[in-house]
Motif scaffolding. Structure first.
Motif, PDB file in Angstrom:
ATOM      1  N   CYS A 294       0.926  -1.185  -0.019  1.00  0.00           N
ATOM      2  CA  CYS A 294       0.088  -0.138   0.079  1.00  0.00           C
ATOM      3  C   CYS A 294       0.926   1.218  -0.069  1.00  0.00           C
ATOM      4  CB  CYS A 294      -1.051   0.004   1.191  1.00  0.00           C
ATOM      5  SG  CYS A 294      -2.039  -1.284   1.430  1.00  0.00           S
ATOM      6  N   ARG A 295       1.947   1.073  -0.748  1.00  0.00           N
ATOM      7  CA  ARG A 295       2.859   2.378  -0.901  1.00  0.00           C
ATOM      8  C   ARG A 295       2.074   3.425  -1.940  1.00  0.00           C
ATOM      9  NH1 ARG A 295       4.739   4.208   3.053  1.00  0.00           N
ATOM     10  NH2 ARG A 295       3.089   3.032   3.661  1.00  0.00           N
ATOM     11  N   THR A 296       2.279   4.697  -1.729  1.00  0.00           N
ATOM     12  CA  THR A 296       1.682   5.336  -2.968  1.00  0.00           C
ATOM     13  C   THR A 296       2.303   5.382  -4.093  1.00  0.00           C
ATOM     14  OG1 THR A 296       3.332   7.372  -2.475  1.00  0.00           O
ATOM     15  CG2 THR A 296       1.475   7.281  -1.065  1.00  0.00           C
ATOM     16  N   GLY A 297       1.944   5.895  -5.216  1.00  0.00           N
ATOM     17  CA  GLY A 297       2.541   5.813  -6.761  1.00  0.00           C
ATOM     18  C   GLY A 297       3.704   6.270  -6.806  1.00  0.00           C
ATOM     19  N   THR A 298       4.194   7.598  -5.979  1.00  0.00           N
ATOM     20  CA  THR A 298       5.493   8.314  -5.942  1.00  0.00           C
ATOM     21  C   THR A 298       6.487   7.453  -5.185  1.00  0.00           C
ATOM     22  OG1 THR A 298       4.252  10.510  -5.982  1.00  0.00           O
ATOM     23  CG2 THR A 298       6.613  10.175  -5.139  1.00  0.00           C
ATOM     24  N   ASP A 299       5.955   6.672  -4.180  1.00  0.00           N
ATOM     25  CA  ASP A 299       6.950   5.984  -3.068  1.00  0.00           C
ATOM     26  C   ASP A 299       7.258   4.558  -3.948  1.00  0.00           C
ATOM     27  OD1 ASP A 299       6.847   7.864  -1.246  1.00  0.00           O
ATOM     28  OD2 ASP A 299       5.957   6.414   0.182  1.00  0.00           O
ATOM     29  N   ALA A 300       6.211   3.932  -4.667  1.00  0.00           N
ATOM     30  CA  ALA A 300       6.621   2.845  -5.344  1.00  0.00           C
ATOM     31  C   ALA A 300       7.455   3.075  -6.603  1.00  0.00           C
ATOM     32  CB  ALA A 300       5.201   2.314  -6.097  1.00  0.00           C
ATOM     33  N   LEU A 301       7.238   4.322  -7.205  1.00  0.00           N
ATOM     34  CA  LEU A 301       8.377   4.632  -8.389  1.00  0.00           C
ATOM     35  C   LEU A 301       9.583   4.916  -7.991  1.00  0.00           C
ATOM     36  CD1 LEU A 301       8.795   5.584 -11.419  1.00  0.00           C
ATOM     37  CD2 LEU A 301       8.120   7.972 -10.441  1.00  0.00           C
ATOM     38  N   THR A 302       9.750   5.475  -6.557  1.00  0.00           N
ATOM     39  CA  THR A 302      11.216   5.848  -6.294  1.00  0.00           C
ATOM     40  C   THR A 302      11.739   4.623  -5.767  1.00  0.00           C
ATOM     41  OG1 THR A 302      10.269   8.190  -5.354  1.00  0.00           O
ATOM     42  CG2 THR A 302      12.139   7.196  -4.214  1.00  0.00           C
ATOM     43  N   LEU A 303      11.030   3.638  -5.160  1.00  0.00           N
ATOM     44  CA  LEU A 303      11.862   2.246  -4.515  1.00  0.00           C
ATOM     45  C   LEU A 303      12.174   1.531  -5.825  1.00  0.00           C
ATOM     46  CD1 LEU A 303       9.451   1.833  -1.707  1.00  0.00           C
ATOM     47  CD2 LEU A 303      11.974   2.190  -1.451  1.00  0.00           C
ATOM     48  N   ALA A 304      11.396   1.523  -6.800  1.00  0.00           N
ATOM     49  CA  ALA A 304      11.746   0.679  -8.029  1.00  0.00           C
ATOM     50  C   ALA A 304      13.052   1.380  -8.736  1.00  0.00           C
ATOM     51  CB  ALA A 304      10.397   0.588  -9.014  1.00  0.00           C
ATOM     52  N   ILE A 305      12.858   2.635  -8.698  1.00  0.00           N
ATOM     53  CA  ILE A 305      14.125   3.308  -9.365  1.00  0.00           C
ATOM     54  C   ILE A 305      15.295   3.175  -8.829  1.00  0.00           C
ATOM     55  CG2 ILE A 305      15.130   5.406 -10.322  1.00  0.00           C
ATOM     56  CD1 ILE A 305      13.091   4.583 -12.095  1.00  0.00           C
ATOM     57  N   GLU A 306      15.180   3.227  -7.356  1.00  0.00           N
ATOM     58  CA  GLU A 306      16.243   2.957  -6.572  1.00  0.00           C
ATOM     59  C   GLU A 306      16.900   1.586  -6.543  1.00  0.00           C
ATOM     60  OE1 GLU A 306      18.880   4.114  -3.285  1.00  0.00           O
ATOM     61  OE2 GLU A 306      17.442   5.195  -4.521  1.00  0.00           O
ATOM     62  N   THR A 307      16.121   0.623  -6.875  1.00  0.00           N
ATOM     63  CA  THR A 307      16.438  -0.834  -7.043  1.00  0.00           C
ATOM     64  C   THR A 307      17.096  -1.018  -8.455  1.00  0.00           C
ATOM     65  OG1 THR A 307      14.693  -1.581  -5.548  1.00  0.00           O
ATOM     66  CG2 THR A 307      15.663  -3.274  -6.900  1.00  0.00           C
ATOM     67  N   SER A 308      16.556  -0.620  -9.598  1.00  0.00           N
ATOM     68  CA  SER A 308      16.951  -0.985 -10.951  1.00  0.00           C
ATOM     69  C   SER A 308      18.255   0.089 -11.220  1.00  0.00           C
ATOM     70  CB  SER A 308      15.734  -0.416 -11.627  1.00  0.00           C
ATOM     71  OG  SER A 308      15.081   0.594 -11.651  1.00  0.00           O
ATOM     72  N   VAL A 309      18.371   0.955 -10.721  1.00  0.00           N
ATOM     73  CA  VAL A 309      19.567   1.894 -11.347  1.00  0.00           C
ATOM     74  C   VAL A 309      20.624   1.218 -10.590  1.00  0.00           C
ATOM     75  CG1 VAL A 309      20.652   3.992 -11.461  1.00  0.00           C
ATOM     76  CG2 VAL A 309      18.392   3.834 -11.683  1.00  0.00           C
ATOM     77  N   LEU A 310      21.612   0.465 -11.348  1.00  0.00           N
ATOM     78  CA  LEU A 310      22.652  -0.338 -10.803  1.00  0.00           C
ATOM     79  C   LEU A 310      23.945   0.417 -10.449  1.00  0.00           C
ATOM     80  CD1 LEU A 310      22.041  -3.232 -13.037  1.00  0.00           C
ATOM     81  CD2 LEU A 310      21.262  -2.943 -10.644  1.00  0.00           C
ATOM     82  N   ASN A 311      24.637   0.270  -9.411  1.00  0.00           N
ATOM     83  CA  ASN A 311      25.760   0.873  -9.026  1.00  0.00           C
ATOM     84  C   ASN A 311      27.005   0.401 -10.044  1.00  0.00           C
ATOM     85  OD1 ASN A 311      28.560   1.483  -7.680  1.00  0.00           O
ATOM     86  ND2 ASN A 311      27.068   1.671  -5.841  1.00  0.00           N
ATOM     87  N   MET A 312      27.872   1.321 -10.286  1.00  0.00           N
ATOM     88  CA  MET A 312      28.756   0.811 -11.266  1.00  0.00           C
ATOM     89  C   MET A 312      30.300   0.593 -10.504  1.00  0.00           C
ATOM     90  SD  MET A 312      30.081   2.842 -14.745  1.00  0.00           S
ATOM     91  CE  MET A 312      28.682   2.935 -15.357  1.00  0.00           C
ATOM     92  N   THR A 313      30.488   1.208  -9.398  1.00  0.00           N
ATOM     93  CA  THR A 313      31.760   1.348  -8.792  1.00  0.00           C
ATOM     94  C   THR A 313      31.975   0.041  -7.683  1.00  0.00           C
ATOM     95  OG1 THR A 313      31.860   3.735  -9.349  1.00  0.00           O
ATOM     96  CG2 THR A 313      33.291   2.577  -7.656  1.00  0.00           C
ATOM     97  N   MET A 314      30.829  -0.103  -6.781  1.00  0.00           N
ATOM     98  CA  MET A 314      31.094  -0.957  -5.650  1.00  0.00           C
ATOM     99  C   MET A 314      31.341  -2.265  -6.482  1.00  0.00           C
ATOM    100  SD  MET A 314      28.971  -1.621  -2.488  1.00  0.00           S
ATOM    101  CE  MET A 314      28.801  -0.179  -1.975  1.00  0.00           C
TER     102      MET A 314
END
Length: 458
Positions: A363-383
């Protein structure tokens, strides 16, 4: 990881390949007896790109009754070059020949120095134990320089982002941490499982490439995910909080995953966690965010200037970070394959969909769902690169697997850019609720705060 272990997989493939071609070439020993090859006592040869090495090779115990020639060459001329032809007339009465053979490194990678016997009739056979060759990449820039400069650019991003954080909203996120919990589960449970499954499916038996994809999936996202949230009008406070929490929890989850999967399934008993670099990076991240928030509170005129140029500055820093990493590691694209493409596309897409679905279930809002999905899918390059360097992979194997984290991170960023472009074209890139980021509203609020402060002064 010993020298013999380094080439075990390649030797197995070579032996299997020789067996498949046995009907064409003939079995070893059928054409001129059980002839032998001595590579000067070497069991393997390591050289750098552009470097030449001369070894003394001896062929002996050849049946002198046949009309034959020997060909000494590199299995992959794009990696190492060598070509020597030895005619029957050059052998002595006992069927032996001894002479110099020059091998030159061309491009980093692995090859073999093969010895073939060919009769005048055209029949061929190969010596069963070729010499493994490893060509190392010539170093142009010290890897530590790349790491430090990349870290400095990333910290500037977080300093920039710290100026737009809202302490009240951050406190609300911490007090009701449903969003951060979703982010932690996605990063340290869903993504590693996806990376593990994709790696096993795409590269069966090739554990270094599987490990590279696993580390790419496991590494917490960095500043590029936060910048993407800014442009997609997501919840920046949640995004930065999630990045910070995941970076701190990585100190606990990385050793756990490496212990459970790394040592048991990837056949490497020397996997380690670079605690010093991870803890230092997490501490610097928190410090830069704190400095940014202090600037907003103490030097509002400076932060108003930052607000106006937030997006352009974010783009410049992102381009510098990506350009530096890609420019200094351009060589990895020589190893680009369809498996890398599939992994680089499927991992961020599957991570985005799984996280978005989990967010909506909770039951997260659309904004929060979008934010968390982007946070997960944009992958780290350096670590992932830092983690791979700690896995004790020898060169050139380490350089060969860097294509996985670099291409995966780049394609995840490309997917976000395409997503942003589609949203802009269709008019969907709008603020959905009060938690969504609005650059113009942020500037207006800050100017209003500044005007109020000025009017209250005597």
């Amino acid at each position: 990881m010993g020298h013999t272990k380094q080439y075990a997989g390649l030797q197995l493939l070579l032996i299997l390949g020789s067996g498949l071609l046995a009907g064409v070439r003939g079995d070893y020993g059928d054409l001129a007896g059980n002839w032998l090859v001595d590579f000067g006592g070497l069991t393997g040869l390591r050289l750098s790109e552009g470097e030449s090495h001369q070894l003394t090779l001896q062929i002996s115990n050849v049946d002198t009754g046949a009309d034959y020639s020997f060909y000494i060459y590199s299995q992959d001329e794009a990696i190492a070059s060598s070509l020597v032809t030895v005619k029957k007339e050059e052998f002595d009465a006992a069927g032996s020949w001894r002479g110099p053979v020059e091998v030159r490194g061309v491009r980093f990678g692995y090859s073999f120095l093969l010895v073939d016997l060919q009769l005048a009739s055209g029949e061929k056979e190969s010596y069963a134990s070729p010499l493994p060759l490893a060509v190392l990449r010539s170093r142009v820039v010290d890897e530590r320089v790349t790491t430090y400069v990349s870290a400095a650019l990333a910290l500037l991003m977080f300093l920039n982002l710290g100026t737009v954080l809202d302490l009240q909203r951050l406190a609300g996120i911490v007090c009701r941490p449903v969003g951060p919990v979703v982010g932690v589960v996605s990063r340290f449970a869903i993504m590693p499982a996806l990376g593990f499954g994709l790696g096993r499916a795409l590269w069966p038996g090739e554990w270094p490439l599987q490990l590279a994809l696993f580390y790419t999936a496991l590494a917490p996202s960095g500043g590029l995910a936060n910048i993407s949230t800014v442009f997609l009008k997501g919840n920046v406070n949640l995004s930065v909080a999630n990045t910070t929490i995941n970076s701190l929890l990585a100190l606990a989850f990385l050793p756990l995953w490496i212990l459970v999967l790394g040592r048991l399934l990837y056949e490497d008993d020397k996997l380690a966690v670079p605690f010093g670099q991870l803890s230092g990076g997490a501490a610097a991240l928190v410090a830069c965010l704190a400095i940014g928030m202090m600037l907003r509170l103490c030097v509002p005129k400076t932060t108003r200037l930052i607000f106006r140029f937030l997006k352009p500055l974010s783009v410049v820093l992102s381009l510098c970070l990506v350009g530096l990493t890609v420019g200094l590691n351009w060589f990895v694209f020589l190893e680009f394959t369809w498996q890398v493409l599939v992994a680089a596309l499927c991992l961020p897409l599957a991570g985005y969909l799984a996280t978005y679905l989990l967010s909506k279930i909770l039951c997260r809002t659309g904004t929060d769902a979008l934010t968390l999905a982007i946070e997960t899918s944009v992958l780290n390059m350096t670590m992932p690169i830092v983690l791979l360097q700690s896995s004790q992979l020898e060169q050139p194997q380490l350089d060969l697997v860097l294509v996985v984290p670099i291409c995966s991170s780049l394609l995840s960023l490309v997917l976000v850019i395409v997503f942003y472009g589609v949203r802009r074209c269709l008019g969907w890139n709008k603020r959905l609720d009060e938690e969504g980021f609005d650059h113009k509203q942020l500037i207006a609020d800050q100017e209003s705060e500044g005007t109020t402060v000025y009017q209250q002064q005597p």
